[in-house]
Design a protein around this motif. Structure first.
Motif, PDB file in Angstrom:
ATOM      1  N   ASP A 167      -5.370   3.569  -5.016  1.00  0.00           N
ATOM      2  CA  ASP A 167      -6.687   3.163  -5.491  1.00  0.00           C
ATOM      3  C   ASP A 167      -6.600   2.706  -6.939  1.00  0.00           C
ATOM      4  N   GLN A 205      -1.255  -5.815   8.738  1.00  0.00           N
ATOM      5  CA  GLN A 205      -1.767  -4.463   8.957  1.00  0.00           C
ATOM      6  C   GLN A 205      -0.753  -3.643   9.760  1.00  0.00           C
ATOM      7  N   SER A 261      -0.560  -3.268   4.456  1.00  0.00           N
ATOM      8  CA  SER A 261      -1.374  -2.060   4.340  1.00  0.00           C
ATOM      9  C   SER A 261      -1.878  -1.638   5.710  1.00  0.00           C
ATOM     10  N   ASP A 309      -9.702   1.679   4.096  1.00  0.00           N
ATOM     11  CA  ASP A 309     -10.366   1.564   2.800  1.00  0.00           C
ATOM     12  C   ASP A 309     -11.866   1.461   3.066  1.00  0.00           C
ATOM     13  N   VAL A 369      -0.282  -8.978   1.754  1.00  0.00           N
ATOM     14  CA  VAL A 369      -0.880  -7.659   1.567  1.00  0.00           C
ATOM     15  C   VAL A 369      -0.461  -6.810   2.769  1.00  0.00           C
ATOM     16  N   GLY A 396      -2.404 -11.245   5.360  1.00  0.00           N
ATOM     17  CA  GLY A 396      -2.545  -9.817   5.578  1.00  0.00           C
ATOM     18  C   GLY A 396      -1.651  -9.332   6.696  1.00  0.00           C
ATOM     19  N   ASP A 409       0.847  -1.192   0.000  1.00  0.00           N
ATOM     20  CA  ASP A 409       0.000   0.000   0.000  1.00  0.00           C
ATOM     21  C   ASP A 409       0.886   1.246   0.000  1.00  0.00           C
ATOM     22  N   PHE A 441      -5.006  -0.814   5.685  1.00  0.00           N
ATOM     23  CA  PHE A 441      -6.379  -1.241   5.394  1.00  0.00           C
ATOM     24  C   PHE A 441      -7.405  -0.149   5.703  1.00  0.00           C
ATOM     25  N   THR A 456      -6.987   4.659  -1.411  1.00  0.00           N
ATOM     26  CA  THR A 456      -6.735   3.221  -1.241  1.00  0.00           C
ATOM     27  C   THR A 456      -7.868   2.399  -1.839  1.00  0.00           C
ATOM     28  N   ASN A 457      -7.499   1.325  -2.553  1.00  0.00           N
ATOM     29  CA  ASN A 457      -8.484   0.355  -3.029  1.00  0.00           C
ATOM     30  C   ASN A 457      -7.841  -1.033  -2.981  1.00  0.00           C
ATOM     31  N   VAL A 458      -8.057  -1.737  -1.866  1.00  0.00           N
ATOM     32  CA  VAL A 458      -7.476  -3.066  -1.680  1.00  0.00           C
ATOM     33  C   VAL A 458      -8.066  -4.055  -2.670  1.00  0.00           C
ATOM     34  N   LYS A 459      -9.341  -3.917  -2.952  1.00  0.00           N
ATOM     35  CA  LYS A 459     -10.031  -4.823  -3.880  1.00  0.00           C
ATOM     36  C   LYS A 459      -9.339  -4.858  -5.232  1.00  0.00           C
TER      37      LYS A 459
END
Length: 289
Positions: free
Chosen positions: A127, A207, A182, A186, A180, A205, A84, A184, A159-162
């Motif tokens: 994003d 965080q 980040s 989002d 991942v 993940g 991220d 998070f 941000t766009n994790v998707k």
């Protein structure tokens, strides 16, 4: 960042990350992630106790008796870091910013991968997909990744994790281990993307968060700015109601993230910027071993 300062910072991170991966994480990384990637080896006749989900139906039909597919552990893994780079990562109130810690965590994982003869690649995302570094091996490749972690300037702050998860699913055809990394932060619902991505890949993940995201200090009237939207407002932190509402908001966000990961069977660890990320990574590796 000046060239000499950049080289010094790269070297500092290399020394620390290499030391951690060699002396602390070497065996734990291997046991946590090796064996997750399986490659087809051969077929053999079905034996009592075999998993019926491994039946090779084409061969079974041809010989009129059941055969199953036999898999073996892949000799090497592909490790992807989904990093991220949105504006909120520049926030930090005590020891370091979230981006500083993210860089150290990502570098340590990268050296751990190389130590185990795995390929390592990176997807920088905000994003949108900001940059894709294809998986490769070697110290030169790792140092290039560290330099990018330190100096990369995203085009977008949001941000766009998707979108990052969907891109990973599309760009890598073979199964990989993907981290991942980040904060998070989002507002979109990426729970379904977690599930779909984790079916194809081994998704983890990490965080990174600052303590002031979880709790506001009592310091009176403060002007704050959203790093991703630029929106500014004044907050009266001397109000217990304001502080309690903020703490409740953070608790709801964390609970939602935890539920999404649990439902998607994605392992997750949260690391605070003023805490020791080594202990958090060791706990993550131990949980998966």
């Amino acid at each position: 960042m000046e060239t000499n300062e950049l080289l010094k910072r790269v070297r500092q991170i290399e020394i620390k990350a290499r030391g951690l991966s060699n002396n602390i994480f070497a065996g734990e990384y291997h046991s946590a992630f090796k064996g997750r990637g399986m490659a087809f080896a051969e077929v053999r006749e079905y034996q009592y106790g075999d998993d019926i989900r491994d039946i090779e139906w084409n061969v079974t039909a041809r010989f009129n008796k059941p055969f199953i597919k036999v898999f073996e552990e892949e000799r090497e893994l592909t490790v992807m870091l989904l990093v991220d780079v949105s504006g909120s990562l520049s926030f930090g109130t005590k020891v370091q910013t979230k981006r500083d810690m993210l860089t150290e965590v990502a570098s340590t994982l990268a050296f751990s991968a190389i130590q185990n003869n795995d390929k390592i690649g990176v997807i920088f995302f905000s994003d949108k997909i900001e940059k894709f570094i294809p998986p490769k091996k070697g110290r030169k490749h790792i140092l290039y990744i560290i330099r990018e972690l330190l100096t990369f300037k995203p085009e977008s702050e949001r941000t766009n994790v998707k979108q990052a998860l969907e891109y990973l699913t599309q760009v890598l055809k073979r199964r990989c281990t993907a981290f991942v990394i980040s904060d998070f932060i989002d507002e979109t619902d990426f729970s379904q993307s977690l599930t779909i991505c984790n079916r194809k890949h081994d998704l983890i993940g990490i965080q990174i968060f600052d303590r002031r995201q979880a709790e506001l200090p009592n310091v009176g009237l403060v002007r704050v700015q959203d790093a991703e939207t630029g929106h500014e407002q004044w907050i009266d932190t001397s109000s217990a109601r304001v502080r309690n509402n903020h703490a409740a908001w953070w608790k709801r966000r964390q609970q939602q993230l935890s539920e999404w990961c649990s439902r998607s069977k994605v392992d997750m660890v949260s690391i605070r910027t003023d805490h020791d990320y080594v202990s958090a990574l060791k706990s993550l590796f131990a949980m998966r071993s």
